[in-house]
Design an enzyme around this catalytic site. Structure first.
Site, short mmCIF file in Angstrom:
data_model
loop_
_atom_site.label_atom_id
_atom_site.label_comp_id
_atom_site.label_asym_id
_atom_site.label_seq_id
_atom_site.Cartn_x
_atom_site.Cartn_y
_atom_site.Cartn_z
N GLU A 1 0.63 -1.16 -0.13
CA GLU A 1 0.15 0.00 0.03
C GLU A 1 0.76 1.05 -0.09
O GLU A 1 2.04 1.25 0.62
CB GLU A 1 -0.76 0.04 1.13
CG GLU A 1 -2.02 -1.11 1.13
CD GLU A 1 -2.71 -0.96 2.51
OE1 GLU A 1 -2.82 0.17 2.99
OE2 GLU A 1 -3.32 -2.15 2.85
N CYS B 1 3.02 8.38 1.38
CA CYS B 1 3.42 7.47 2.54
C CYS B 1 3.83 6.06 1.90
O CYS B 1 3.15 5.63 1.24
CB CYS B 1 2.27 7.38 3.44
SG CYS B 1 2.52 6.02 4.95
N CYS C 1 4.74 -7.65 7.60
CA CYS C 1 5.66 -7.09 8.63
C CYS C 1 5.74 -8.18 9.64
O CYS C 1 4.86 -8.90 10.05
CB CYS C 1 4.92 -6.01 9.58
SG CYS C 1 5.98 -5.02 10.80
N CYS D 1 2.70 -5.76 16.21
CA CYS D 1 1.95 -5.00 17.40
C CYS D 1 0.42 -5.46 17.15
O CYS D 1 0.03 -5.61 15.94
CB CYS D 1 2.12 -3.53 16.76
SG CYS D 1 3.84 -2.86 16.62
N CYS E 1 -2.41 -3.19 15.02
CA CYS E 1 -1.83 -2.78 13.57
C CYS E 1 -2.44 -3.98 12.56
O CYS E 1 -2.19 -5.23 13.09
CB CYS E 1 -0.61 -2.83 13.50
SG CYS E 1 0.00 -1.99 11.75
N GLY F 1 5.44 -2.48 6.96
CA GLY F 1 6.62 -2.86 7.12
C GLY F 1 7.39 -1.99 8.23
O GLY F 1 6.85 -1.01 8.89
N GLU F 2 8.35 -2.54 8.69
CA GLU F 2 9.35 -1.83 9.49
C GLU F 2 10.58 -1.44 8.97
O GLU F 2 11.41 -2.27 8.79
CB GLU F 2 9.71 -2.64 10.91
CG GLU F 2 10.88 -2.53 11.99
CD GLU F 2 10.58 -0.84 12.30
OE1 GLU F 2 9.49 -0.66 12.84
OE2 GLU F 2 11.68 -0.22 12.12
N SER G 1 9.67 6.11 10.50
CA SER G 1 9.07 5.51 11.43
C SER G 1 9.45 4.31 11.87
O SER G 1 9.46 3.52 11.23
CB SER G 1 7.49 5.62 11.39
OG SER G 1 6.88 5.55 12.43
N SER H 1 7.54 5.03 17.11
CA SER H 1 6.24 4.60 17.47
C SER H 1 6.29 3.97 19.09
O SER H 1 6.48 3.00 19.34
CB SER H 1 5.48 3.30 16.74
OG SER H 1 5.69 4.00 15.34
N LEU H 2 5.92 4.95 19.89
CA LEU H 2 5.98 4.78 21.54
C LEU H 2 4.70 3.88 21.82
O LEU H 2 4.52 2.93 22.77
CB LEU H 2 6.29 6.03 22.14
CG LEU H 2 6.88 5.77 23.48
CD1 LEU H 2 8.11 4.70 23.82
CD2 LEU H 2 7.12 7.05 24.02
N HIS H 3 3.59 4.74 21.83
CA HIS H 3 2.35 3.95 22.19
C HIS H 3 2.03 3.41 23.49
O HIS H 3 1.06 2.69 23.81
CB HIS H 3 1.97 2.85 21.16
CG HIS H 3 1.93 3.19 19.66
ND1 HIS H 3 1.75 4.34 19.24
CD2 HIS H 3 2.37 2.53 18.56
CE1 HIS H 3 1.66 4.52 18.20
NE2 HIS H 3 2.22 3.23 17.65
N CYS I 1 -2.29 1.83 7.64
CA CYS I 1 -1.78 0.55 8.63
C CYS I 1 -2.34 -0.67 7.81
O CYS I 1 -2.72 -1.70 8.60
CB CYS I 1 -2.32 0.93 10.11
SG CYS I 1 -2.39 2.22 10.82
N1 SAH Z 1 6.84 -0.26 11.50
C1 SAH Z 1 7.09 1.23 11.68
C2 SAH Z 1 6.42 2.05 10.59
C3 SAH Z 1 4.89 1.74 10.47
S1 SAH Z 1 4.35 3.47 10.66
C4 SAH Z 1 6.60 1.81 13.13
O1 SAH Z 1 6.14 0.93 13.65
O2 SAH Z 1 6.61 2.74 13.29
C5 SAH Z 1 2.63 3.26 11.11
C6 SAH Z 1 2.45 4.10 12.33
O3 SAH Z 1 0.87 3.82 12.45
C7 SAH Z 1 3.20 3.26 13.50
O4 SAH Z 1 3.35 4.49 14.31
C8 SAH Z 1 2.09 2.49 14.03
O5 SAH Z 1 2.34 2.04 15.28
C9 SAH Z 1 0.79 3.05 13.71
N2 SAH Z 1 -0.33 2.15 13.62
C10 SAH Z 1 -0.69 0.98 13.54
N3 SAH Z 1 -1.62 0.66 13.39
C11 SAH Z 1 -2.64 1.62 14.08
C12 SAH Z 1 -3.86 1.99 14.36
N4 SAH Z 1 -4.87 0.89 14.32
N5 SAH Z 1 -4.03 3.07 14.91
C13 SAH Z 1 -3.27 4.04 14.88
N6 SAH Z 1 -2.16 4.01 14.59
C14 SAH Z 1 -1.35 2.77 14.07
#
Ligand code: SAH
Length: 345
Positions: free
Chosen positions: A90, A103, A110, A114, A117, A157-158, A189, A212-214, A331
């Protein structure tokens, strides 16, 4: 077969010289590729014999549009592309005031896992080549007929799990004879591969690193992001501090707010205490509700409350403006739908 799109002009030059061709042809080929041309036959200032020779041993990778959704709200375009071997990825084309931003995906699938995601749901397929990452921008430019000013490596992907190809992509994309996109307009990211953040810091690039801390602590992070088992919370924060020290660049922390999981006042205070005084920015994103995942986004009030608490710690905080909400523009959701229901549209 050699993918010419993954090569810098000097690499094309070495390749040509090895096949007994004139080195100056490299620039011509690089310019054709950078203009979006994918057919060697159309590179008409190369001799027919050179074109034949190139075709026998190389190609210019091309992404085919499988489906395309255009947001009625803001003009965001979401593409599902098919690569040469049939893998699907995508790409999203977004219109911001300061310019168009694409993007890009860096892997097909991936392996980070997570829990919120959609990208890992069908597993990991393979790394994308530098050319395939670049081609996503070019394909979007060809299709829209518009220029691109910025790139975010925030698709499927990462990126740091495909380090070499992503670095080559960063070299290609800002080459002055190529797309010439400034690293200052590029964000990468990562979910937090600390050893790679250290290596990236040494490259001293002008890109923006998003992490991506979350989560505000190790327990919550471990529950949603398996990568935290390998790199505990404190290890990640320390890695981020080293990165800032090396590059003198602000880190952008992504924080998806999930109701009842990581969005309490106490969570905000804990995050505030951790990040206080750091050269950083926090991007709050009410979680996108992926059907398969079952998480709910935080209420508007709680998002505002979370923001206010962080601001009290003098942390620069924004709530992500959502583009393309009507086209599943986030995502891995479109890819997931297409793989599961191949006959949709
Ligand atoms: N693998 C990398 C690149 C992906 S970036 C990373 O983890 O950063 C995509 C971003 O969207 C990341 O910050 C990811 O954590 C976030 N993301 C994934 N699923 C999501 C969701 N359902 N809602 C909001 N953000 C999400």
């Amino acid at each position: 077969m050699t993918d010419l799109k993954s090569m810098l002009p000097e690499e094309i030059q070495t390749y040509l010289v090895q096949m007994g061709e004139k080195p100056f042809r490299a620039k011509q080929i690089f310019r054709w590729i950078s203009s979006g041309e994918t057919e060697i036959d159309n590179m008409t200032d190369l001799s027919v014999s050179l074109r034949e020779k190139l075709k026998a041993d190389s190609f210019v990778t091309k992404a085919r549009i499988v489906s395309k959704l255009v947001s009625k709200i803001d003009g965001t375009v979401k593409y599902l592309f098919e690569l040469a071997d049939g893998e699907k990825i995508e790409t999203v084309f977004m219109r911001y005031k300061y310019g168009n931003t694409v993007c890009v995906s860096t892997q097909a699938g991936c392996r980070m896992g997570c829990t919120f995601c959609a990208s890992p749901l069908n597993g990991f397929r393979r790394n994308l080549t530098a050319g395939e990452i670049l081609e996503q921008i070019m394909a979007a430019m060809r299709d829209t007929g518009e220029k691109v000013k910025g790139v975010v490596l925030m698709g499927i992907g990462e990126p740091l799990d495909n380090y070499q190809n992503v670095m080559q992509f960063l070299r290609l994309v800002h080459h002055p004879e190529g797309l010439n996109i400034s690293h200052r307009h590029i964000s990468l990211s990562t979910c937090g591969l600390v050893d790679k953040i250290d290596v990236l810091g040494d490259e001293k690039l002008q890109i923006t690193l998003s992490v991506s801390l979350h989560a505000p602590n190790d327990d919550i992070r471990r529950a949603t992001m398996p990568v935290a088992k390998k790199y505990p919370y404190e290890t990640l924060i320390e890695g981020c501090r080293r990165y800032i020290q090396k590059t003198n660049r602000r880190i952008s922390f992504e924080y998806a707010l999930i109701a009842g999981v990581n969005d309490s006042d106490e969570n905000a205070h804990q995050l505030g205490r951790t990040l206080s005084g750091m050269l950083c920015h926090v991007n709050l994103i009410p979680v996108n509700e992926v059907k398969e995942r079952g998480y709910k986004k935080s209420t508007r009030q709680q998002v505002a409350r979370f923001t206010e608490i962080l601001e009290n710690y003098k942390i620069n905080t924004t709530v992500r403006r959502k583009l393309g909400g009507d086209v599943d523009a986030s995502c891995g959701q479109l890819r997931l739908r297409k793989i599961k229901e191949p006959k949709v549209r």
